[in-house]
Design a protein around this motif. Structure first.
Motif, mmCIF file in Angstrom:
data_model
loop_
_atom_site.group_PDB
_atom_site.id
_atom_site.type_symbol
_atom_site.label_atom_id
_atom_site.label_comp_id
_atom_site.label_asym_id
_atom_site.label_seq_id
_atom_site.Cartn_x
_atom_site.Cartn_y
_atom_site.Cartn_z
ATOM 1 N N GLY A 155 80.370 8.853 -81.975
ATOM 2 C CA GLY A 155 80.149 10.272 -81.789
ATOM 3 C C GLY A 155 79.891 10.618 -80.349
ATOM 4 O O GLY A 155 80.240 9.867 -79.435
ATOM 5 N N THR A 156 79.248 11.761 -80.140
ATOM 6 C CA THR A 156 79.006 12.251 -78.787
ATOM 7 C C THR A 156 77.786 11.595 -78.160
ATOM 8 O O THR A 156 77.852 11.029 -77.076
ATOM 9 C CB THR A 156 78.822 13.774 -78.814
ATOM 10 O OG1 THR A 156 80.018 14.380 -79.306
ATOM 11 C CG2 THR A 156 78.539 14.309 -77.420
ATOM 12 N N GLY A 157 76.656 11.646 -78.860
ATOM 13 C CA GLY A 157 75.423 11.147 -78.273
ATOM 14 C C GLY A 157 75.098 9.714 -78.637
ATOM 15 O O GLY A 157 74.764 8.897 -77.792
ATOM 16 N N ASN A 158 75.169 9.396 -79.942
ATOM 17 C CA ASN A 158 74.879 8.054 -80.443
ATOM 18 C C ASN A 158 73.491 7.567 -80.013
ATOM 19 O O ASN A 158 73.298 6.384 -79.703
ATOM 20 C CB ASN A 158 75.946 7.058 -79.972
ATOM 21 C CG ASN A 158 77.342 7.446 -80.393
ATOM 22 O OD1 ASN A 158 77.579 7.815 -81.542
ATOM 23 N ND2 ASN A 158 78.280 7.402 -79.467
ATOM 24 N N ASP A 159 72.508 8.466 -80.013
ATOM 25 C CA ASP A 159 71.203 8.092 -79.474
ATOM 26 C C ASP A 159 70.416 7.178 -80.399
ATOM 27 O O ASP A 159 69.642 6.345 -79.913
ATOM 28 C CB ASP A 159 70.400 9.344 -79.137
ATOM 29 C CG ASP A 159 70.886 9.990 -77.849
ATOM 30 O OD1 ASP A 159 70.674 9.387 -76.789
ATOM 31 O OD2 ASP A 159 71.500 11.068 -77.908
ATOM 32 N N LEU A 160 70.573 7.287 -81.710
ATOM 33 C CA LEU A 160 69.896 6.330 -82.571
ATOM 34 C C LEU A 160 70.471 4.937 -82.344
ATOM 35 O O LEU A 160 69.725 3.953 -82.253
ATOM 36 C CB LEU A 160 70.023 6.720 -84.046
ATOM 37 C CG LEU A 160 69.321 5.737 -84.995
ATOM 38 C CD1 LEU A 160 67.818 5.724 -84.755
ATOM 39 C CD2 LEU A 160 69.640 6.041 -86.448
ATOM 40 N N ALA A 161 71.794 4.842 -82.241
ATOM 41 C CA ALA A 161 72.415 3.538 -81.986
ATOM 42 C C ALA A 161 71.932 2.945 -80.665
ATOM 43 O O ALA A 161 71.667 1.743 -80.568
ATOM 44 C CB ALA A 161 73.936 3.671 -81.996
ATOM 45 N N ARG A 162 71.806 3.780 -79.642
ATOM 46 C CA ARG A 162 71.288 3.305 -78.359
ATOM 47 C C ARG A 162 69.888 2.736 -78.523
ATOM 48 O O ARG A 162 69.562 1.671 -77.999
ATOM 49 C CB ARG A 162 71.254 4.454 -77.341
ATOM 50 C CG ARG A 162 72.591 4.960 -76.883
ATOM 51 C CD ARG A 162 72.423 6.215 -76.032
ATOM 52 N NE ARG A 162 73.688 6.876 -75.818
ATOM 53 C CZ ARG A 162 74.528 6.571 -74.838
ATOM 54 N NH1 ARG A 162 74.224 5.609 -73.994
ATOM 55 N NH2 ARG A 162 75.675 7.213 -74.707
ATOM 56 N N ASN A 198 77.987 21.848 -77.961
ATOM 57 C CA ASN A 198 78.680 21.746 -79.245
ATOM 58 C C ASN A 198 79.931 22.616 -79.307
ATOM 59 O O ASN A 198 80.797 22.398 -80.165
ATOM 60 C CB ASN A 198 77.733 22.126 -80.383
ATOM 61 C CG ASN A 198 76.754 21.019 -80.700
ATOM 62 O OD1 ASN A 198 76.867 19.903 -80.198
ATOM 63 N ND2 ASN A 198 75.770 21.317 -81.534
ATOM 64 N N ARG A 199 80.043 23.588 -78.388
ATOM 65 C CA ARG A 199 81.250 24.425 -78.362
ATOM 66 C C ARG A 199 82.375 23.767 -77.579
ATOM 67 O O ARG A 199 83.523 24.217 -77.651
ATOM 68 C CB ARG A 199 80.928 25.794 -77.746
ATOM 69 C CG ARG A 199 79.924 26.611 -78.545
ATOM 70 C CD ARG A 199 79.962 28.081 -78.145
ATOM 71 N NE ARG A 199 79.549 28.294 -76.768
ATOM 72 C CZ ARG A 199 78.310 28.604 -76.393
ATOM 73 N NH1 ARG A 199 77.358 28.713 -77.311
ATOM 74 N NH2 ARG A 199 78.010 28.797 -75.126
ATOM 75 N N TRP A 200 82.072 22.713 -76.833
ATOM 76 C CA TRP A 200 83.082 22.033 -76.008
ATOM 77 C C TRP A 200 83.615 20.813 -76.757
ATOM 78 O O TRP A 200 83.176 19.680 -76.543
ATOM 79 C CB TRP A 200 82.468 21.615 -74.674
ATOM 80 C CG TRP A 200 82.135 22.761 -73.780
ATOM 81 C CD1 TRP A 200 82.553 24.049 -73.890
ATOM 82 C CD2 TRP A 200 81.293 22.719 -72.614
ATOM 83 N NE1 TRP A 200 82.037 24.817 -72.882
ATOM 84 C CE2 TRP A 200 81.264 24.038 -72.082
ATOM 85 C CE3 TRP A 200 80.572 21.715 -71.976
ATOM 86 C CZ2 TRP A 200 80.545 24.345 -70.937
ATOM 87 C CZ3 TRP A 200 79.848 22.032 -70.838
ATOM 88 C CH2 TRP A 200 79.842 23.330 -70.317
ATOM 89 N N LEU A 201 84.555 21.032 -77.616
ATOM 90 C CA LEU A 201 85.062 19.967 -78.471
ATOM 91 C C LEU A 201 85.921 18.965 -77.719
ATOM 92 O O LEU A 201 86.147 17.849 -78.198
ATOM 93 C CB LEU A 201 85.875 20.582 -79.631
ATOM 94 C CG LEU A 201 85.118 21.578 -80.521
ATOM 95 C CD1 LEU A 201 86.032 22.110 -81.609
ATOM 96 C CD2 LEU A 201 83.872 20.939 -81.116
ATOM 97 N N HIS A 202 86.405 19.324 -76.527
ATOM 98 C CA HIS A 202 87.292 18.433 -75.783
ATOM 99 C C HIS A 202 86.544 17.415 -74.940
ATOM 100 O O HIS A 202 87.158 16.535 -74.345
ATOM 101 C CB HIS A 202 88.217 19.259 -74.878
ATOM 102 C CG HIS A 202 87.488 20.086 -73.869
ATOM 103 N ND1 HIS A 202 86.720 21.175 -74.237
ATOM 104 C CD2 HIS A 202 87.385 19.987 -72.517
ATOM 105 C CE1 HIS A 202 86.187 21.709 -73.144
ATOM 106 N NE2 HIS A 202 86.561 21.003 -72.107
ATOM 107 N N LEU A 203 85.207 17.525 -74.884
ATOM 108 C CA LEU A 203 84.405 16.592 -74.101
ATOM 109 C C LEU A 203 83.507 15.778 -75.024
ATOM 110 O O LEU A 203 83.160 16.218 -76.119
ATOM 111 C CB LEU A 203 83.538 17.345 -73.083
ATOM 112 C CG LEU A 203 84.280 18.124 -71.995
ATOM 113 C CD1 LEU A 203 83.294 18.957 -71.186
ATOM 114 C CD2 LEU A 203 85.055 17.179 -71.082
ATOM 115 N N THR A 204 83.107 14.571 -74.559
ATOM 116 C CA THR A 204 82.227 13.730 -75.354
ATOM 117 C C THR A 204 81.174 13.094 -74.459
ATOM 118 O O THR A 204 81.270 13.126 -73.233
ATOM 119 C CB THR A 204 83.021 12.605 -76.059
ATOM 120 O OG1 THR A 204 83.648 11.777 -75.062
ATOM 121 C CG2 THR A 204 84.063 13.152 -76.995
ATOM 122 N N GLY A 205 80.162 12.500 -75.108
ATOM 123 C CA GLY A 205 79.184 11.688 -74.414
ATOM 124 C C GLY A 205 78.268 12.472 -73.497
ATOM 125 O O GLY A 205 78.162 13.689 -73.546
#
Length: 318
Positions: free
Chosen positions: A105-112, A172-179
């Motif tokens: 996903g975008t943040g993955n903070d629990l995984a981190r 959350n409105r910027w679907l073309h960017l991640t992380g």
């Protein structure tokens, strides 16, 4: 040669098809392939929207609770949040199913926070298999947010109710960017509108003492784990299994001082700044005008909200 015996059980693999720019479905099937190597089944569930997916997962887990080895969520922190909500609900009915995470996903903070490999679904699935029968597997505290209209939401990482919630709304409105790049750009876009919020707080501290206070600030988080926003380490010392939450606040700052603070959030060096306050708490009720709460990167709703912790609510395979 003897025929192989029947599968011992099944993994339920729930995937958000929109996560990872559409890569999540492929990652889910790669993870499922590895999960099957121990003789278990792995069923991949997906749906067009999160609500429909949650319903599918809930029905599957209820129907096959005795044979389900784990719920494995594939996606970002929002997908984790959805899975946790189901598992907490089932735990209240006496059904204890562990959680596995394949981050995509975008943040993955629990995984981190848990040390799960971020861009390798096979490695993440391998971690799940290694922890599956570990009697010492950790249990995850779960944050619980209760709103005035009766709605309740669970979260894994942190509830945000300040500038970072506004940033989440834009990101959350910027679907073309991640992380973290998306979060950083949203910060820069919103910094011109940085405002001080006057909060009314009802706090129960780690010792069970209660107090009510007014506090002005630009950031307010109630954190279960260490980071938000794809690696902003707001509470570097947070533990996911101590039965407590961390109330993180930043006093009013001008734009220049905020820009001085912000890069230090990635390393955790901000904790020494006089404007930063971190307190271990059992629960916090928060109210402020015109503020919307976010948790795990997902929009929850307008304040007021009361947040507490469900200690050791879910076994997590990480």
């Amino acid at each position: 040669m003897a025929e192989p015996g029947p599968p011992r059980g099944a993994f339920v693999v729930a995937v958000n098809p929109r996560a990872g720019r559409g890569r999540a479905v492929e990652d889910a099937h790669r993870a499922a392939e590895l999960l099957r190597t121990g003789g278990d089944e792995a069923v991949v569930l997906s749906a067009g929207d999160l609500g429909a997916l949650v319903a599918l997962v809930r029905d599957r887990l209820r129907a096959q609770a005795l044979t389900t080895r784990a719920l494995v969520v594939v996606g970002g922190d929002g997908m984790v949040q959805a899975g946790l909500g189901v598992l907490v609900e089932l735990a209240g009915q006496g059904i204890d199913i562990p959680l596995g995470v394949v981050p995509c996903g975008t943040g993955n903070d629990l995984a981190r926070h848990l040390g799960v490999p971020l861009r390798d679904p096979v490695a993440a699935a391998g971690r799940i298999l290694r922890r599956l029968d570990d009697p010492g597997a950790r249990r995850l505290d779960v944050g619980r947010a209760r709103f005035a209209d009766g709605r309740t939401s669970c979260f894994a990482t942190a509830l945000c109710a300040g500038f970072d919630a506004v940033v989440n709304e834009r990101a959350n409105r910027w679907l073309h960017l991640t992380g973290s790049t998306k979060y950083l750009l949203a910060v820069l876009a919103e910094i011109v509108r940085l405002r001080t919020v006057r909060y009314r707080l009802e706090i129960e501290d780690a010792g069970g003492r209660r107090r009510t206070e007014r506090r002005d600030g630009v950031l307010l988080n109630i954190a279960n784990t260490s980071s938000v926003g794809g690696g902003l380490r707001i509470v570097p010392g947070a533990r996911e299994d101590d039965g407590l939450l961390e109330l993180f606040t930043v006093a009013p700052l001008g734009r220049a001082r905020f820009l001085f603070l912000f890069p230090r959030l990635f390393s955790g060096r901000h904790v020494a700044l006089a404007s930063v306050r971190i307190e271990r708490v059992r629960s916090v009720a928060v109210d402020a005008p015109d503020v919307t709460a976010y948790a795990d990167g997902e929009r929850l709703g307008p304040l007021p909200v009361r947040v507490d912790v469900l200690p050791s609510a879910v076994r997590v395979l990480a």
